[in-house]
Scaffold this active site. Structure first.
Site, PDB file in Angstrom:
ATOM      1  N   SER A  86      36.815  44.900  43.154  1.00  0.00           N
ATOM      2  CA  SER A  86      37.958  44.267  43.836  1.00  0.00           C
ATOM      3  C   SER A  86      38.529  45.078  44.993  1.00  0.00           C
ATOM      4  O   SER A  86      39.381  44.576  45.722  1.00  0.00           O
ATOM      5  CB  SER A  86      39.078  43.985  42.833  1.00  0.00           C
ATOM      6  OG  SER A  86      38.751  42.840  42.099  1.00  0.00           O
ATOM      7  N   LYS A  89      38.400  43.416  48.255  1.00  0.00           N
ATOM      8  CA  LYS A  89      39.269  42.291  48.642  1.00  0.00           C
ATOM      9  C   LYS A  89      40.107  42.552  49.889  1.00  0.00           C
ATOM     10  O   LYS A  89      40.147  41.714  50.796  1.00  0.00           O
ATOM     11  CB  LYS A  89      40.148  41.877  47.458  1.00  0.00           C
ATOM     12  CG  LYS A  89      39.347  41.234  46.318  1.00  0.00           C
ATOM     13  CD  LYS A  89      40.177  41.100  45.055  1.00  0.00           C
ATOM     14  CE  LYS A  89      39.407  40.368  43.953  1.00  0.00           C
ATOM     15  NZ  LYS A  89      40.116  40.412  42.651  1.00  0.00           N
ATOM     16  N   TYR A 211      30.662  36.557  47.607  1.00  0.00           N
ATOM     17  CA  TYR A 211      31.740  37.315  46.940  1.00  0.00           C
ATOM     18  C   TYR A 211      31.170  38.293  45.901  1.00  0.00           C
ATOM     19  O   TYR A 211      31.548  39.473  45.859  1.00  0.00           O
ATOM     20  CB  TYR A 211      32.728  36.342  46.281  1.00  0.00           C
ATOM     21  CG  TYR A 211      33.715  37.029  45.366  1.00  0.00           C
ATOM     22  CD1 TYR A 211      34.769  37.778  45.870  1.00  0.00           C
ATOM     23  CD2 TYR A 211      33.567  36.962  43.972  1.00  0.00           C
ATOM     24  CE1 TYR A 211      35.657  38.440  45.038  1.00  0.00           C
ATOM     25  CE2 TYR A 211      34.452  37.608  43.121  1.00  0.00           C
ATOM     26  CZ  TYR A 211      35.485  38.348  43.653  1.00  0.00           C
ATOM     27  OH  TYR A 211      36.359  39.008  42.816  1.00  0.00           O
ATOM     28  N   TYR A 263      47.749  44.233  40.694  1.00  0.00           N
ATOM     29  CA  TYR A 263      47.920  43.107  39.776  1.00  0.00           C
ATOM     30  C   TYR A 263      49.292  43.139  39.107  1.00  0.00           C
ATOM     31  O   TYR A 263      50.277  43.447  39.742  1.00  0.00           O
ATOM     32  CB  TYR A 263      46.784  43.062  38.748  1.00  0.00           C
ATOM     33  CG  TYR A 263      45.433  43.088  39.401  1.00  0.00           C
ATOM     34  CD1 TYR A 263      45.112  42.160  40.384  1.00  0.00           C
ATOM     35  CD2 TYR A 263      44.512  44.056  39.085  1.00  0.00           C
ATOM     36  CE1 TYR A 263      43.885  42.188  41.006  1.00  0.00           C
ATOM     37  CE2 TYR A 263      43.268  44.090  39.696  1.00  0.00           C
ATOM     38  CZ  TYR A 263      42.970  43.156  40.657  1.00  0.00           C
ATOM     39  OH  TYR A 263      41.771  43.193  41.271  1.00  0.00           O
ATOM     40  N   VAL A 281      37.340  46.888  39.038  1.00  0.00           N
ATOM     41  CA  VAL A 281      36.861  47.095  37.666  1.00  0.00           C
ATOM     42  C   VAL A 281      35.647  48.021  37.601  1.00  0.00           C
ATOM     43  O   VAL A 281      35.213  48.400  36.520  1.00  0.00           O
ATOM     44  CB  VAL A 281      36.549  45.763  36.930  1.00  0.00           C
ATOM     45  CG1 VAL A 281      37.822  44.958  36.699  1.00  0.00           C
ATOM     46  CG2 VAL A 281      35.493  44.948  37.654  1.00  0.00           C
TER      47      VAL A 281
END
Ligand code: GLN
Length: 457
Positions: A86, A89, A211, A263, A281
């Site tokens: 992530s 992103k 992705y 998050y 992760v």
């Protein structure tokens, strides 16, 4: 994963780490100590919803910190490769902003914290678009916004952009890519939901493939620090000075990282660490102190939110110990050295101004280090410094220790004892009230050294 694989390409980064003994010793010691403090923590678990991620070595622990001029420090397993996941992103979001502009991106992706897990199958109630680009829904939408003729070209653009930020050609961990691709129902559900709401214009499976591939791009902690430092410089690559994206795209990206990057723990993160950051992760965390530095940490054991346990702890300690909270360092980020002048043979005065915090002290020490061939006594004139923190104090004191070890000297001119107090906290520093006194002592030192050398000779 293939992090320990001998066939993986060599990581083409930076020159030998111990290039600069003096600064390396001081800053290196901070980083090594911080890593050691958290080395025994074994809490957390490997991400297992991507089966290949359970094959990584849970003990790996790496840290890198890169200043905005491209100088980097590393500690532990800073060259171990892992998948970016992530942490991709924010970079794809920045690329989309850069290519099609804020308005076009805003029509498809919001900027509000979701307070939900990263893989929540959700859109904003009112707009029917993903709440932000840091959760999977928003990140998948961001991929679809990169203008390209086909998925291959889209991925190539993404990989090129990440590589430009990292300053080396990155590649994909094919095993992790295939593993996530084969266990991807959740993200497929998200992609098809986005299509049904009119957020995705392209084929959901094609967008998702790009992705998943971007999440499997391999990086090291050192790469993350360099990518973070590129963001810290507003989109200019620190080592090459090349602009890789617009300042406006970076500002927007950092804003969203600040509010959504960690998050559901973002509030706690902003309070205790105070740097825009993004976790993955794969075990990485990237943190940015705008105008000053970038940080990359790697430790693959994750907490229940999917954030690296030791990575989070390291960032907290770094922020507290080095004074990196963004709300405490919003003032001075330009050069701390106002002028230098040679006042006698082999004696140089460095006039400092502004706020002397970690990055400024590091820069000062590195300049003194670079001048070592020509200078025997470095005099730091700090009377025009507005503010100094404990880290910078300790670094100035430590500078003298390193210099005397090689027969040189470092003095501080601090008439009001504001910068180096008399309470013994910076016991190593030799402080003078006037530049003249410091210069006289410096001359004595140079003469004594010359005398010693003659006697030996
Ligand atoms: N590839 C992972 C996913 O889409 C990335 C998640 C993460 O790093 N938080 O689920």
């Amino acid at each position: 994963m293939t992090s320990g694989n001998p066939t993986s390409p060599p990581v083409a980064v930076a020159a030998p780490r111990r290039r600069l003994a003096l600064v390396a010793e001081l800053v290196q010691r901070y980083l090594d100590e911080i890593l050691a403090e958290h080395a025994d923590v074994t809490d957390g678990a490997l991400a297992d919803y991507i089966p290949e991620l359970t094959r990584v070595d849970p003990s790996k622990f790496g840290l890198a910190l890169e200043l905005t001029d491209g100088f980097a420090y590393e500690s532990g397993d800073a060259r171990t490769q892992f998948t970016i996941q992530s942490i991709s992103k924010p970079f794809t979001y920045a690329l989309a902003l850069d290519r099609i502009g804020n308005d076009a991106v805003d029509r498809k992706i919001g900027v509000e914290p979701s307070g939900e897990p990263f893989n929540e199958i959700s859109v904003d109630d009112r707009t029917k678009t993903p709440k932000n680009p840091m959760i999977n829904a928003g990140a998948i939408a961001a991929v679809s916004l990169i203008p390209a003729a086909d998925p291959q070209e889209r991925f190539a653009q993404i990989l090129d952009f990440y590589s430009a930020c990292a300053g080396r050609p990155l590649d994909v961990d094919e095993d992790v890519y295939r593993s996530e691709k084969a266990s991807n129902s959740r993200n497929r559900a998200i992609a098809y939901m986005l299509q049904s709401f009119g957020v995705l214009d392209d084929d959901p499976d094609d967008v998702l493939d790009v992705y998943v591939r971007q999440c499997a791009i391999r990086v090291t902690s050192r790469d993350l620090a360099e990518m973070a430092s590129t963001l810290a410089r507003g989109g200019v690559h620190p080592a090459t000075g090349r602009r890789v994206t617009s300042a406006a795209a970076v500002q927007r990206t950092l804003s969203v990282m600040m509010t959504c990057g960690m998050y559901d723990t973002t509030g706690d993160w902003v309070t205790s660490v105070g740097m825009p950051a993004k976790s993955g992760v794969g075990g990485g965390i990237l943190a940015v102190l705008p105008g000053q530095l970038g940080i990359g940490v790697y430790s693959p054991l994750l907490d229940e939110n999917g954030n690296s346990v030791r990575g989070g702890r390291v960032c907290r300690t770094l922020s507290a110990r080095l004074g990196l909270h963004f709300l405490s360092v919003t003032r001075e980020s330009r050069s701390i050295i106002r002028a230098t002048r040679d006042v006698a043979p082999r004696v140089r005065v460095y006039e400092l101004h502004g706020d002397l915090l970690f990055a400024g002290a590091e820069q000062t020490l590195r300049t003194v280090e670079n001048d070592r061939a020509d200078v025997d006594v470095a005099i730091l004139e700090v009377s025009k410094v507005d503010d100094i923190n404990d880290t910078a104090r300790a670094m100035l004191a430590g500078m003298r220790e390193s210099l005397t070890a090689v027969g040189k000297e470092g003095y501080v001119v601090d008439p009001d004892r504001r910068v180096i107090p008399t309470d013994g906290r910076s016991a190593g520093a030799v402080v003078f009230g006037t530049v003249e006194d410091a210069i006289a002592a410096a001359r004595d030192h140079v003469e004594t050294q010359a005398g010693n050398a003659n006697r030996v000779g």
